[in-house]
Scaffold this motif. Sequence first.
Motif, mmCIF file in Angstrom:
data_model
loop_
_atom_site.group_PDB
_atom_site.id
_atom_site.type_symbol
_atom_site.label_atom_id
_atom_site.label_comp_id
_atom_site.label_asym_id
_atom_site.label_seq_id
_atom_site.Cartn_x
_atom_site.Cartn_y
_atom_site.Cartn_z
ATOM 1 N N ALA A 167 0.839 -1.207 0.000
ATOM 2 C CA ALA A 167 0.000 0.000 0.000
ATOM 3 C C ALA A 167 0.870 1.253 0.000
ATOM 4 O O ALA A 167 0.554 2.244 -0.667
ATOM 5 C CB ALA A 167 -0.919 -0.003 1.220
ATOM 6 N N ALA A 168 1.987 1.207 0.727
ATOM 7 C CA ALA A 168 2.875 2.368 0.810
ATOM 8 C C ALA A 168 3.546 2.652 -0.526
ATOM 9 O O ALA A 168 3.636 3.808 -0.957
ATOM 10 C CB ALA A 168 3.929 2.143 1.899
ATOM 11 N N VAL A 169 4.025 1.614 -1.202
ATOM 12 C CA VAL A 169 4.696 1.838 -2.484
ATOM 13 C C VAL A 169 3.680 2.204 -3.563
ATOM 14 O O VAL A 169 3.967 2.997 -4.473
ATOM 15 C CB VAL A 169 5.564 0.625 -2.889
ATOM 16 C CG1 VAL A 169 4.739 -0.526 -3.409
ATOM 17 C CG2 VAL A 169 6.609 1.028 -3.921
ATOM 18 N N ALA A 170 2.468 1.683 -3.453
ATOM 19 C CA ALA A 170 1.410 2.053 -4.403
ATOM 20 C C ALA A 170 1.059 3.534 -4.251
ATOM 21 O O ALA A 170 0.776 4.224 -5.239
ATOM 22 C CB ALA A 170 0.176 1.190 -4.171
ATOM 23 N N ARG A 171 1.079 4.016 -3.007
ATOM 24 C CA ARG A 171 0.811 5.435 -2.767
ATOM 25 C C ARG A 171 1.867 6.305 -3.448
ATOM 26 O O ARG A 171 1.565 7.344 -4.034
ATOM 27 C CB ARG A 171 0.765 5.693 -1.267
ATOM 28 C CG ARG A 171 0.391 7.119 -0.889
ATOM 29 C CD ARG A 171 -0.096 7.214 0.544
ATOM 30 N NE ARG A 171 0.838 6.638 1.500
ATOM 31 C CZ ARG A 171 0.624 5.522 2.185
ATOM 32 N NH1 ARG A 171 -0.505 4.840 2.026
ATOM 33 N NH2 ARG A 171 1.517 5.068 3.039
#
Length: 231
Positions: A167-171
Amino acid sequence: MRFFPTLPHFPAVRSAVRTTPLLITSLLLLASAAPALAQAPLAAADEAVLADRRLAAGYLRTGNGDLAALALERLQKALPAPHAMRAKTAVEAIDAGDLAAATTATEALAVDLAEARRAAGVRVLADCVREFSTVYATLDTHRTRAPDLADAALRSAIAAAARASDAAVARCDGEAPAAVKADAGFRRLVDGSRGSLGRIPEAVAAGDAELLHRFLIELRAYEQLLRFRYG
């Protein structure tokens, strides 16, 4: 005969007269500092500044103090006083032959710049990338110490850490400027990270420690490169 009061008859007025020069001096100092304070968030979000800080950090990692010093000297000139001192400290450490101290000061500068942006309500890709590194750190602990995949609670925790990292890298992918988002190098790092993160729950569910370790090694490389190039 008329009586004309003098300052000794008015203690409050006398005190005000004495303190006025100090007050004026303080106001002048605040006024002179205002441009630098106003400039700080702008400089902290300037891509040329961020690129030079990353460049200095990169040269320090490879032990090239001379080239790192050139980037840090540019930062000294580009940044307002509070942040310029960090760059100066790093240059002085390089001159003293202490690359470890220079690396610490250069990383502290990154933190200072991030705090200046946060205080000003300004956000850049570097902030998201550094947040990803912080989230990923939890998952990375299993790279250096093999987890017991027979432990159901631990398997669940690893899968959750992988989802949080994804989720963090997708953000970051969503926040990247259009030119960066389309860049082949950035795509390789983001897509590679997400590909490995997506496979981790599968490896954990299968109890395959060797496969999990391989994914974690890949992820460590992706995370480091994202931080070095964009953080």
